[in-house]
Scaffold this active site. Structure first.
Site, PDB file in Angstrom:
ATOM      1  N   LYS A  57     -17.566 -18.574 -61.992  1.00  0.00           N
ATOM      2  CA  LYS A  57     -17.417 -17.792 -63.227  1.00  0.00           C
ATOM      3  C   LYS A  57     -17.631 -18.606 -64.503  1.00  0.00           C
ATOM      4  CE  LYS A  57     -17.343 -14.332 -62.409  1.00  0.00           C
ATOM      5  NZ  LYS A  57     -18.595 -13.753 -61.832  1.00  0.00           N
ATOM      6  N   SER A  58     -18.340 -19.719 -64.359  1.00  0.00           N
ATOM      7  CA  SER A  58     -18.577 -20.577 -65.522  1.00  0.00           C
ATOM      8  C   SER A  58     -19.958 -20.362 -66.146  1.00  0.00           C
ATOM      9  CB  SER A  58     -18.433 -22.046 -65.110  1.00  0.00           C
ATOM     10  OG  SER A  58     -17.140 -22.292 -64.625  1.00  0.00           O
ATOM     11  N   GLY A  59     -20.726 -19.405 -65.618  1.00  0.00           N
ATOM     12  CA  GLY A  59     -22.070 -19.185 -66.139  1.00  0.00           C
ATOM     13  C   GLY A  59     -23.144 -19.673 -65.174  1.00  0.00           C
ATOM     14  N   ASN A  61     -24.916 -18.145 -62.770  1.00  0.00           N
ATOM     15  CA  ASN A  61     -26.127 -17.325 -62.620  1.00  0.00           C
ATOM     16  C   ASN A  61     -26.973 -17.305 -63.883  1.00  0.00           C
ATOM     17  OD1 ASN A  61     -26.078 -15.811 -59.824  1.00  0.00           O
ATOM     18  ND2 ASN A  61     -23.979 -16.096 -60.533  1.00  0.00           N
ATOM     19  N   TRP A  85     -30.025 -15.472 -54.852  1.00  0.00           N
ATOM     20  CA  TRP A  85     -29.549 -16.320 -53.742  1.00  0.00           C
ATOM     21  C   TRP A  85     -30.711 -16.843 -52.894  1.00  0.00           C
ATOM     22  CZ3 TRP A  85     -27.896 -11.177 -54.297  1.00  0.00           C
ATOM     23  CH2 TRP A  85     -28.536 -10.248 -53.477  1.00  0.00           C
ATOM     24  N   HIS A 112     -20.666 -24.373 -55.592  1.00  0.00           N
ATOM     25  CA  HIS A 112     -19.370 -24.329 -56.287  1.00  0.00           C
ATOM     26  C   HIS A 112     -18.433 -25.380 -55.697  1.00  0.00           C
ATOM     27  CE1 HIS A 112     -20.299 -20.715 -58.453  1.00  0.00           C
ATOM     28  NE2 HIS A 112     -20.256 -19.900 -57.425  1.00  0.00           N
ATOM     29  N   SER A 142     -12.645 -13.847 -66.416  1.00  0.00           N
ATOM     30  CA  SER A 142     -13.833 -13.425 -65.674  1.00  0.00           C
ATOM     31  C   SER A 142     -13.521 -13.373 -64.167  1.00  0.00           C
ATOM     32  CB  SER A 142     -14.983 -14.399 -65.971  1.00  0.00           C
ATOM     33  OG  SER A 142     -16.162 -13.987 -65.356  1.00  0.00           O
ATOM     34  N   PHE A 233     -28.462 -11.901 -72.060  1.00  0.00           N
ATOM     35  CA  PHE A 233     -27.495 -11.097 -71.302  1.00  0.00           C
ATOM     36  C   PHE A 233     -28.114  -9.724 -70.980  1.00  0.00           C
ATOM     37  CE2 PHE A 233     -23.917  -8.166 -70.873  1.00  0.00           C
ATOM     38  CZ  PHE A 233     -23.119  -8.843 -69.966  1.00  0.00           C
ATOM     39  N   MET A 236     -30.900  -9.920 -68.361  1.00  0.00           N
ATOM     40  CA  MET A 236     -30.342 -10.207 -67.027  1.00  0.00           C
ATOM     41  C   MET A 236     -29.576  -9.009 -66.480  1.00  0.00           C
ATOM     42  SD  MET A 236     -28.971 -14.108 -66.807  1.00  0.00           S
ATOM     43  CE  MET A 236     -28.129 -13.840 -65.258  1.00  0.00           C
ATOM     44  N   GLY A 261     -20.128 -11.191 -71.005  1.00  0.00           N
ATOM     45  CA  GLY A 261     -21.020 -12.280 -71.422  1.00  0.00           C
ATOM     46  C   GLY A 261     -20.691 -12.830 -72.800  1.00  0.00           C
TER      47      GLY A 261
HETATM   48  P1  A3P Z   1     -17.866 -12.463 -67.974  1.00  0.00           P
HETATM   49  O1  A3P Z   1     -17.178 -11.970 -66.750  1.00  0.00           O
HETATM   50  O2  A3P Z   1     -16.927 -13.137 -68.938  1.00  0.00           O
HETATM   51  O3  A3P Z   1     -18.709 -11.421 -68.644  1.00  0.00           O
HETATM   52  P2  A3P Z   1     -20.975 -16.900 -62.798  1.00  0.00           P
HETATM   53  O4  A3P Z   1     -22.455 -16.699 -62.805  1.00  0.00           O
HETATM   54  O5  A3P Z   1     -20.569 -18.333 -62.751  1.00  0.00           O
HETATM   55  O6  A3P Z   1     -20.314 -16.053 -61.770  1.00  0.00           O
HETATM   56  O7  A3P Z   1     -20.434 -16.433 -64.222  1.00  0.00           O
HETATM   57  C1  A3P Z   1     -20.422 -15.070 -64.573  1.00  0.00           C
HETATM   58  C2  A3P Z   1     -20.132 -14.951 -66.056  1.00  0.00           C
HETATM   59  O8  A3P Z   1     -21.314 -15.317 -66.789  1.00  0.00           O
HETATM   60  C3  A3P Z   1     -19.798 -13.509 -66.437  1.00  0.00           C
HETATM   61  O9  A3P Z   1     -18.879 -13.613 -67.529  1.00  0.00           O
HETATM   62  C4  A3P Z   1     -21.172 -13.002 -66.880  1.00  0.00           C
HETATM   63  O10 A3P Z   1     -21.125 -11.870 -67.719  1.00  0.00           O
HETATM   64  C5  A3P Z   1     -21.683 -14.233 -67.649  1.00  0.00           C
HETATM   65  N1  A3P Z   1     -23.142 -14.216 -67.815  1.00  0.00           N
HETATM   66  C6  A3P Z   1     -24.090 -13.991 -66.877  1.00  0.00           C
HETATM   67  N2  A3P Z   1     -25.305 -13.995 -67.447  1.00  0.00           N
HETATM   68  C7  A3P Z   1     -25.127 -14.226 -68.762  1.00  0.00           C
HETATM   69  C8  A3P Z   1     -26.021 -14.330 -69.888  1.00  0.00           C
HETATM   70  N3  A3P Z   1     -27.327 -14.181 -69.761  1.00  0.00           N
HETATM   71  N4  A3P Z   1     -25.474 -14.574 -71.107  1.00  0.00           N
HETATM   72  C9  A3P Z   1     -24.142 -14.717 -71.256  1.00  0.00           C
HETATM   73  N5  A3P Z   1     -23.240 -14.619 -70.233  1.00  0.00           N
HETATM   74  C10 A3P Z   1     -23.743 -14.380 -69.005  1.00  0.00           C
END
Ligand code: A3P
Length: 296
Positions: A57-59, A61, A85, A112, A142, A233, A236, A261
């Site tokens: 959940k740190s960004g 993807n 994936w 991870h 998140s 965002f 995506m 996001g």
């Molecule tokens: P939130 O749940 O706060 O919206 P991971 O990929 O590590 O699982 O992280 C997911 C988090 O990254 C989610 O946060 C998601 O919305 C955010 N995220 C994914 N793509 C993004 C983008 N293009 N810009 C900003 N945040 C993004």
């Protein structure tokens, strides 16, 4: 996607109970002690591998989308036609690392894993690590939402309960604090690159340029703009190969992977007392680490 262990299509969230491997909790879907041991001791990293490593959940993807776009000079065809994936397999997930084994270098890989469980072959390789950090309070929020609809994770329970589990590291992939501390030990290695979610938001073009250089791609300004635009965002969110709307692993009725996001959403969720408690734990666990950003 068929995963090792439990059959996802016949599962409900209440079926999931994490197992412990070397003190860290893992979901039984897609991984096992055997797979984790194999990845740690036998999985071979190549010098030209690029591995995105994050605490969940740190960004993750977002970074994977950016790297996939950079590899193709800003052209979105690949990221819009191949599931994430398959593009950047998670090495600790059985079917994913099976694919990674067949890929020709240069590979984009994902993990991870905490550093102590990461492939030992990394130590003597020149594989590049892209480590993405995010404000742990936003990671907590998140993760809480994600755990409600990702069928592979245990139900998060009530918010108070999840806060306690998160701060104690009783969540999948263990403690955020230990993950960050472990990986920060590598900060002076020439093949370790630190990025933050917050900085990606503040200056995406600058970070795309830096990442292009790390990948050995010389993108012109038009190509950098194309990466920035296609990794937004909103783009995506509409990309079915990146938004996890096409997989049975997610219960789409209870949440969205592309949720908000934004940075600082924790302010909408934590009470004053919860925030103060979080700060106390953070201070206690991270006070001697000077190299990580100070979040608001
Ligand atoms: P939130 O749940 O706060 O919206 P991971 O990929 O590590 O699982 O992280 C997911 C988090 O990254 C989610 O946060 C998601 O919305 C955010 N995220 C994914 N793509 C993004 C983008 N293009 N810009 C900003 N945040 C993004």
């Amino acid at each position: 996607m068929r995963l090792a262990g439990k059959h996802i299509l016949s599962m409900s969230e209440s079926d999931i109970t994490y197992f412990t491997h070397k003190g860290i909790l893992f979901t039984p879907v897609g991984t096992s002690v055997e797979i984790l041991n194999y990845v740690e001791n036998e999985f071979q990293l190549f010098d030209d591998d690029i591995v995105t490593v994050t605490y969940p959940k740190s960004g993750t993807n977002w970074m994977l989308e950016i790297l996939g776009l950079i590899q193709h000079g800003g052209d979105p065809s690949w990221v819009r036609s191949t599931p994430v994936w398959d593009r950047c397999p998670w090495i600790e997930v059985h079917e994913c690392h099976q694919k990674a084994l067949k890929y020709l270098p240069p590979r984009l890989l994902t993990s991870h894993l905490p550093f102590q469980l990461f492939p030992k072959s990394f130590i003597h390789s020149k594989a590049k690590i892209i480590y993405v950090l995010r404000n742990p309070k936003d990671v907590l929020v998140s993760s809480y939402h994600f755990s409600k609809f990702f069928k592979v994770f245990e139900d998060p329970g009530a918010t108070e309960e999840f806060l306690e589990k998160f701060l104690r590291g009783n969540v999948a992939y263990g403690s955020w604090f230990d993950h960050v501390r472990g990986w920060m030990e590598l900060k002076d290695r020439p093949n370790f690159f630190l990025f933050t979610y917050e900085d990606l938001q503040k200056n995406l073009p600058g970070n795309v340029e830096k990442l292009s250089q790390i990948l050995g791609k010389n993108l012109n300004s038009q190509q950098i703009n194309a990466v920035v635009e296609n990794a937004s965002f909103h783009k995506m969110k509409d990309n079915n190969m990146s938004n996890f709307t096409q997989t049975p692993l997610f219960d789409q009725s209870t949440g969205k992977f592309m949720r908000k996001g934004i940075s600082g959403d924790w302010k909408n969720h934590l009470t004053v007392a919860q925030n103060e408690y979080f700060d106390r734990v953070y201070q206690e666990k991270m006070q001697d680490i000077k190299t990580i950003p100070l979040w608001e």
